[in-house]
Design a protein around this motif. Structure first.
Motif, PDB file in Angstrom:
ATOM      1  N   LEU A 145      12.709  30.087  56.656  1.00 20.20           N
ATOM      2  CA  LEU A 145      11.507  30.812  57.066  1.00 20.20           C
ATOM      3  C   LEU A 145      10.737  31.285  55.841  1.00 20.20           C
ATOM      4  O   LEU A 145      11.319  31.602  54.804  1.00 20.20           O
ATOM      5  CB  LEU A 145      11.883  32.029  57.918  1.00 20.20           C
ATOM      6  N   LEU A 146       9.421  31.367  55.984  1.00 20.57           N
ATOM      7  CA  LEU A 146       8.545  31.901  54.941  1.00 20.57           C
ATOM      8  C   LEU A 146       7.692  33.003  55.539  1.00 20.57           C
ATOM      9  O   LEU A 146       6.938  32.775  56.492  1.00 20.57           O
ATOM     10  CB  LEU A 146       7.659  30.798  54.362  1.00 20.57           C
ATOM     11  N   ILE A 147       7.810  34.204  54.971  1.00 25.40           N
ATOM     12  CA  ILE A 147       6.973  35.350  55.356  1.00 25.40           C
ATOM     13  C   ILE A 147       6.198  35.715  54.101  1.00 25.40           C
ATOM     14  O   ILE A 147       6.755  36.277  53.158  1.00 25.40           O
ATOM     15  CB  ILE A 147       7.841  36.513  55.863  1.00 25.40           C
ATOM     16  N   GLU A 148       4.912  35.415  54.053  1.00 25.13           N
ATOM     17  CA  GLU A 148       4.183  35.431  52.786  1.00 25.13           C
ATOM     18  C   GLU A 148       2.770  35.982  52.953  1.00 25.13           C
ATOM     19  O   GLU A 148       2.074  35.691  53.938  1.00 25.13           O
ATOM     20  CB  GLU A 148       4.112  34.007  52.228  1.00 25.13           C
ATOM     21  N   ASP A 149       2.352  36.793  51.977  1.00 22.83           N
ATOM     22  CA  ASP A 149       0.952  37.256  51.878  1.00 22.83           C
ATOM     23  C   ASP A 149       0.503  38.068  53.091  1.00 22.83           C
ATOM     24  O   ASP A 149      -0.682  38.068  53.446  1.00 22.83           O
ATOM     25  CB  ASP A 149      -0.009  36.075  51.661  1.00 22.83           C
TER      26      ASP A 149
END
Length: 452
Positions: free
Chosen positions: A176-180
């Motif tokens: 998973l990517l949780i970004e910006d």
């Protein structure tokens, strides 16, 4: 009259032709407050509701594109159709338009947006007033993986702002990517000391390969960013401040890097626990019935920590476990309300290192609070100022001197650069795990002490 064999060949060819013709190409489905759910969902004839757009996005590569406006929800928006590695299904705001997904009308304890499948993107939305979690990514890793949540504003949620997890450690939600994202005023269920359920501004539990990067997380009545019962995570480049209890928390978490984060308290007492602000970065092992993943092999590097209760802390409450195969290096810790470095007594410390850190205290508070033996923790090349560290934290390679930072005390990370005359220049020990500094600049063969 066709022979049976020829007839069979004709039928197969016709079936293949139908299947090929029926294979849909990816589509963009538009939603607007002026639309109608009986429309085809085109740019000129958009749907009216986000739910109608999501239900139409069944094909890998489909996009649900929402035009500006406020979209009240009475039910959870479920993204259940999967994309593929080359063709994610996306829910996103139209270019540079403010799209507000509002959960004020949700039933009690209902999540606002739920991701229930793989290869999904959520981008550019404002998600507010959830009665539970703002954006939830929930399910077994075999079904829920390769999810990206980026560029969203999430606020005023009763539970976590963005949360991923599942209830099986052998099949964790993953990749998973949780970004910006900007996340604030979440975990409101705990406001006023109610402690109904602990939660994160952004975080994950029973997860693998979760990256939480370049977010701003603040003013949440739970931990700011956290991972628990998780493996191979990355918490990097975030600004985390004025959350409750702990700003960044690793709990029963392994093989995780916490790097290049700016972590601080502005002394906003709404978010004080036990009459003091949150600690900066903490490692511990709480009790989870049926689950066991003691924290180890974690790397805490290049972080800047200002005005927290304790800058860096290892806790042995509940399950214990100590610091195992842990590297704490090249951090700059400035002016905590309590000690800058705290380590609970624990007989399980093993092969851990604390090196190249700047610990500068600014008040009449001890530099360290280290309990029990540190024989299995190696200290080296740390710089101490504003007091005298305990003997158990010292080494012959340490410096006890003013680090001469450019303008320490502000919340601007640039203020924690070393001045030209700083004694921290070239005074560190080379560490292969710390290839870059706070700003992502490669370190030379002559290591400076501190985050820059």
């Amino acid at each position: 009259m066709f022979s049976p064999a020829l007839l069979q060949m004709i039928l197969v060819a016709a079936l293949l032709s139908l299947l090929s013709a029926g294979k849909l190409t990816a589509s963009d489905y538009y939603v607007a407050t002026t639309g109608n759910d009986q429309n085809p969902g085109t740019l000129n004839q958009p749907f009216r509701t986000v739910a109608r757009g999501i239900s139409s996005a069944r094909q890998p590569g489909d996009n649900v594109i929402v035009r500006k406006g406020i979209y009240p929800q009475a039910r959870t928006l479920n993204l259940a159709n999967p994309g593929t590695a080359d063709n994610y299904i996306s829910l996103k705001a139209f270019e540079e338009e403010e799209v507000i997904i509002d959960g004020s009308n949700l039933q009690k304890d209902a999540t606002l947006i739920a991701v229930l499948s793989h290869h999904i993107r959520i981008q550019g939305l404002t998600v507010r007033n959830s009665q539970n979690i703002g954006i939830s990514i929930w399910g077994p890793g075999t079904r829920v993986h390769a999810v990206e949540v980026s560029g969203n504003r999430v606020h005023h949620c009763q539970n976590s702002g963005i949360y991923a997890g599942f209830n099986r450690l052998h099949d964790p939600v993953r990749d998973l990517l949780i970004e910006d994202n900007v996340i604030s005023e979440c975990s409101l269920m705990n406001e006023g000391g109610r402690y109904n359920q602990w939660s994160f501004g952004a975080g994950a539990g029973l997860s693998r390969k979760v990256t939480i990067r370049n977010n701003t997380v603040s003013h949440c009545y739970g931990e700011g960013i956290g991972l628990y019962l998780s493996n191979k995570g990355t918490i990097e480049g975030n600004t985390v401040h004025d959350n409750f209890s702990v700003n960044i928390y690793l709990d029963n978490t392994t093989n995780t890097r916490v790097s290049r984060n700016l972590v601080y308290s502005t002394e906003d007492q709404r978010f004080y626990r036990f009459n003091h602000p949150a600690s900066g970065i903490q490692i511990a092992n709480e009790n989870y019935q049926g689950f066991n993943n003691p924290s180890s092999h974690n790397v805490i590097t290049n972080n800047i920590l200002i005005g927290n209760y304790i800058a860096i802390s290892s806790g042995s409450y509940q399950r214990g476990g100590g610091l195992k195969h842990t590297l704490i290096a090249n951090n700059t810790a400035w002016g905590s309300i309590g000690p800058l470095l705290h380590i609970d007594a624990d007989t399980s410390h093993y092969k851990s290192r604390i090196s190249n850190n700047i610990f500068k205290q600014t008040g009449n508070v001890p530099l360290t609070d280290i309990q029990g033996s540190t024989a299995r923790i190696e200290f080296s090349n740390n710089l101490w100022h504003g007091g005298v560290p305990q003997q158990s934290a010292r080494s012959t390679s340490d410096l006890e001197a003013d680090p001469q930072l450019i303008n320490g005390g502000s919340f601007n990370p640039e203020a924690y650069r070393l001045s030209e005359s700083s004694p921290a220049h070239n005074a560190g020990i080379k560490l292969p795990e710390v290839e870059q500094d706070f700003n992502g600049k490669p370190r030379s063969k002559n290591f400076d002490i501190g985050a820059w």
